[in-house]
Design a protein around this motif. Structure first.
Motif, PDB file in Angstrom:
ATOM      1  N   SER A 152       0.880  -1.203   0.131  1.00 53.21           N
ATOM      2  CA  SER A 152       0.036   0.042   0.015  1.00 53.21           C
ATOM      3  C   SER A 152       0.803   1.222  -0.160  1.00 53.21           C
ATOM      4  CB  SER A 152      -1.030   0.172   1.254  1.00 53.21           C
ATOM      5  OG  SER A 152      -0.175  -0.006   2.346  1.00 53.21           O
ATOM      6  N   LEU A 153       0.593   2.276  -0.911  1.00 50.82           N
ATOM      7  CA  LEU A 153       1.212   3.619  -0.910  1.00 50.82           C
ATOM      8  C   LEU A 153       0.918   4.212   0.365  1.00 50.82           C
ATOM      9  CD1 LEU A 153       0.789   4.515  -4.792  1.00 50.82           C
ATOM     10  CD2 LEU A 153       2.936   3.813  -3.642  1.00 50.82           C
ATOM     11  N   GLY A 164       1.792  11.958  -2.672  1.00 50.15           N
ATOM     12  CA  GLY A 164       2.618  12.346  -1.391  1.00 50.15           C
ATOM     13  C   GLY A 164       4.155  11.689  -1.760  1.00 50.15           C
ATOM     14  N   ASP A 165       4.763  12.099  -0.723  1.00 56.81           N
ATOM     15  CA  ASP A 165       6.081  11.459  -0.545  1.00 56.81           C
ATOM     16  C   ASP A 165       6.114   9.796  -1.047  1.00 56.81           C
ATOM     17  OD1 ASP A 165       7.153  13.772   0.283  1.00 56.81           O
ATOM     18  OD2 ASP A 165       7.586  13.163   2.273  1.00 56.81           O
ATOM     19  N   LEU A 183      11.575   5.882   2.338  1.00 54.05           N
ATOM     20  CA  LEU A 183      11.242   6.415   3.573  1.00 54.05           C
ATOM     21  C   LEU A 183      10.860   7.962   3.613  1.00 54.05           C
ATOM     22  CD1 LEU A 183      14.155   5.223   5.505  1.00 54.05           C
ATOM     23  CD2 LEU A 183      11.741   4.457   6.024  1.00 54.05           C
ATOM     24  N   GLY A 184       9.795   8.095   2.735  1.00 52.48           N
ATOM     25  CA  GLY A 184       9.065   9.467   2.681  1.00 52.48           C
ATOM     26  C   GLY A 184       8.444   9.626   3.928  1.00 52.48           C
ATOM     27  N   ASP A 185       7.604  10.612   4.092  1.00 51.06           N
ATOM     28  CA  ASP A 185       6.588  10.879   5.160  1.00 51.06           C
ATOM     29  C   ASP A 185       6.043   9.824   5.737  1.00 51.06           C
ATOM     30  OD1 ASP A 185       4.946  11.966   7.220  1.00 51.06           O
ATOM     31  OD2 ASP A 185       3.658  12.997   5.768  1.00 51.06           O
ATOM     32  N   LEU A 186       6.166   9.522   6.975  1.00 48.26           N
ATOM     33  CA  LEU A 186       5.684   7.985   7.569  1.00 48.26           C
ATOM     34  C   LEU A 186       4.599   8.485   8.382  1.00 48.26           C
ATOM     35  CD1 LEU A 186       8.800   5.738   7.954  1.00 48.26           C
ATOM     36  CD2 LEU A 186       7.324   6.032   5.841  1.00 48.26           C
ATOM     37  N   GLY A 187       4.169   9.514   8.494  1.00 46.29           N
ATOM     38  CA  GLY A 187       3.234   9.992   9.426  1.00 46.29           C
ATOM     39  C   GLY A 187       1.960   9.203   9.461  1.00 46.29           C
ATOM     40  N   PRO A 188       1.245   8.627   8.129  1.00 48.33           N
ATOM     41  CA  PRO A 188      -0.010   8.105   8.365  1.00 48.33           C
ATOM     42  C   PRO A 188       0.450   6.425   8.752  1.00 48.33           C
ATOM     43  CG  PRO A 188       0.548   9.118   6.150  1.00 48.33           C
ATOM     44  CD  PRO A 188       1.765   9.382   6.917  1.00 48.33           C
ATOM     45  N   LEU A 189       1.493   6.079   8.862  1.00 50.36           N
ATOM     46  CA  LEU A 189       1.662   4.736   9.438  1.00 50.36           C
ATOM     47  C   LEU A 189       1.863   4.802  11.044  1.00 50.36           C
ATOM     48  CD1 LEU A 189       4.538   3.164   7.264  1.00 50.36           C
ATOM     49  CD2 LEU A 189       1.921   2.821   7.442  1.00 50.36           C
ATOM     50  N   PRO A 240       0.772   3.286 -11.090  1.00 47.41           N
ATOM     51  CA  PRO A 240       1.413   4.810 -11.278  1.00 47.41           C
ATOM     52  C   PRO A 240       1.502   5.452 -10.003  1.00 47.41           C
ATOM     53  CG  PRO A 240      -0.078   4.396 -13.129  1.00 47.41           C
ATOM     54  CD  PRO A 240      -0.410   3.317 -11.945  1.00 47.41           C
ATOM     55  N   PHE A 241       2.398   6.169  -9.396  1.00 51.92           N
ATOM     56  CA  PHE A 241       2.508   7.027  -8.363  1.00 51.92           C
ATOM     57  C   PHE A 241       3.600   7.960  -8.451  1.00 51.92           C
ATOM     58  CE2 PHE A 241       6.018   4.347  -7.494  1.00 51.92           C
ATOM     59  CZ  PHE A 241       6.717   4.924  -6.689  1.00 51.92           C
TER      60      PHE A 241
END
Length: 356
Positions: free
Chosen positions: A13-14, A20-21, A39-45, A308-309
């Motif tokens: 999962s993105l 986003g990152d 390791l972009g923004d990991l705030g949602p995890l 795509p992302f």
């Protein structure tokens, strides 16, 4: 009617959607472990997901691909945990600098240890490693220098990860994770023996995947046990699931060839599509892919589904347009393919339309 229980074991999962990152979280069914690609923004995890992470695969160290390391570090300090990290040349030094940005004066008060095993992959195939331990205030411990055979950068009992060194504004890694095999359970055969589904099937599937002998005991749901030889017909073994992940690469013939080989026959291919097809000049200038290029590369790889992302913020509100362009290129042969086929040349692997 006969049917098998065919649940995918790898669940990608993105973390930040398509705009986003970059960060791809890959959970493993019935296992505590998980993989992170970038390791972009990991705030949602949440902390629970981050604590599952056992392997991190970083493409390159631009901020939007590496800024989330601090989130992983913060939640892991004070835990008994080991994390394998893989990246491009210079990756060990960058991780070390991140760790040394903080003071670790209280490490002697902890009974647990957090260890980062960091490896960087070089163009000549060398894999240089270093170890950083919380108990040692993350001092640099030089590791072994090995050779990455066929690009393999991680190998566990049930999966393997390969990497390819690509070109962006410098070296950038692409990755593909694949199960060694996928073991399916036949529900009708369970029913015929009055055996119910449950966690016990994981032991059966693991024993088959590992090639255990027929006398290997398998615990049954009623508390008893049976030899593997009596239960082997409850399952069948098929090709394992494969997920490819590529982002931030220039559209060059060398990159296209290397990416297509890395992602060959992937079930799901996460590929950057930074610019719309009409903005190819900007994509070339910034060493990124367009939607069209992404679709053509995924088609050449023979991928089953394209995801795509990493869309540029300039296309905010135009997600369907971007997806449509990438998927149209994925479904249709490129002009080069068409010309080659008319001349009687070899055909490239044909991509299959994405599963909606």
């Amino acid at each position: 009617m006969r049917w098998a229980i065919m649940r995918p074991n790898l669940h990608p999962s993105l973390v930040n959607g398509r705009f986003g990152d970059p960060a791809l979280f890959v959970g493993r069914l019935h296992r505590r472990g998980a993989l992170l690609f970038d390791l972009g923004d990991l705030g949602p995890l949440g902390a629970r997901d981050l604590l599952r992470v056992t392997h991190v695969f970083v493409t390159h160290c631009h901020m939007d691909h590496f800024v989330g390391f601090d989130a992983l570090l913060r939640v892991s300090v004070g835990r008994e945990k080991s994390v394998a990290m893989i990246g491009p040349p210079g990756f060990r030094e960058r991780v070390h600098h991140k760790l040394q940005a903080y003071e670790w004066d209280l490490v002697d008060r902890y009974d647990t240890d957090l260890v980062f095993h960091v490896t960087e992959l070089w163009p000549d195939g060398r894999a240089l490693s270093a170890c950083f331990r919380f108990s040692q205030a993350f001092a640099w411990e030089e590791g072994a220098v090995t050779i990455s055979e066929e690009g393999v950068v991680a190998s566990e009992g049930d999966f393997e990860v390969r990497a390819a060194l690509l070109d962006h504004h410098g070296p950038c890694l692409g990755y593909a994770v694949a199960e060694r095999a996928h073991v399916n359970v036949w529900k009708n055969r369970l029913d015929a023996r009055s055996l119910r589904t449950g966690p016990w099937l994981q032991a059966l599937k693991q024993a088959v995947a590992q090639g255990r002998g027929g006398d290997h005991p398998i615990p049954l749901p009623d508390g008893g046990a049976a030899p593997l030889g009596e239960l082997r017909d409850l399952v069948s073994v098929t090709r394992g699931q494969k997920i490819a992940y590529v982002t931030d690469v220039a559209d060059t013939p060398a990159n296209r060839e290397a990416i297509a080989a890395l992602a060959a026959d992937a079930d799901v291919f996460f590929i950057e599509s930074r610019f719309a097809a009409a903005d190819a000049a900007q994509a070339r200038d910034r060493a990124h892919l367009t939607t069209r290029a992404a679709g053509e590369i995924a088609r050449a790889a023979g991928a089953r589904r394209i995801e795509p992302f990493h869309f540029s913020p300039r296309y905010e509100g135009e997600e369907e347009r971007m997806l449509g362009e990438a998927r149209a290129a994925f479904a249709q042969p490129s002009r080069e393919e068409t010309a080659c086929q008319k001349e009687g040349g070899p055909k490239r692997s044909s991509g299959r339309p994405p599963a909606e």
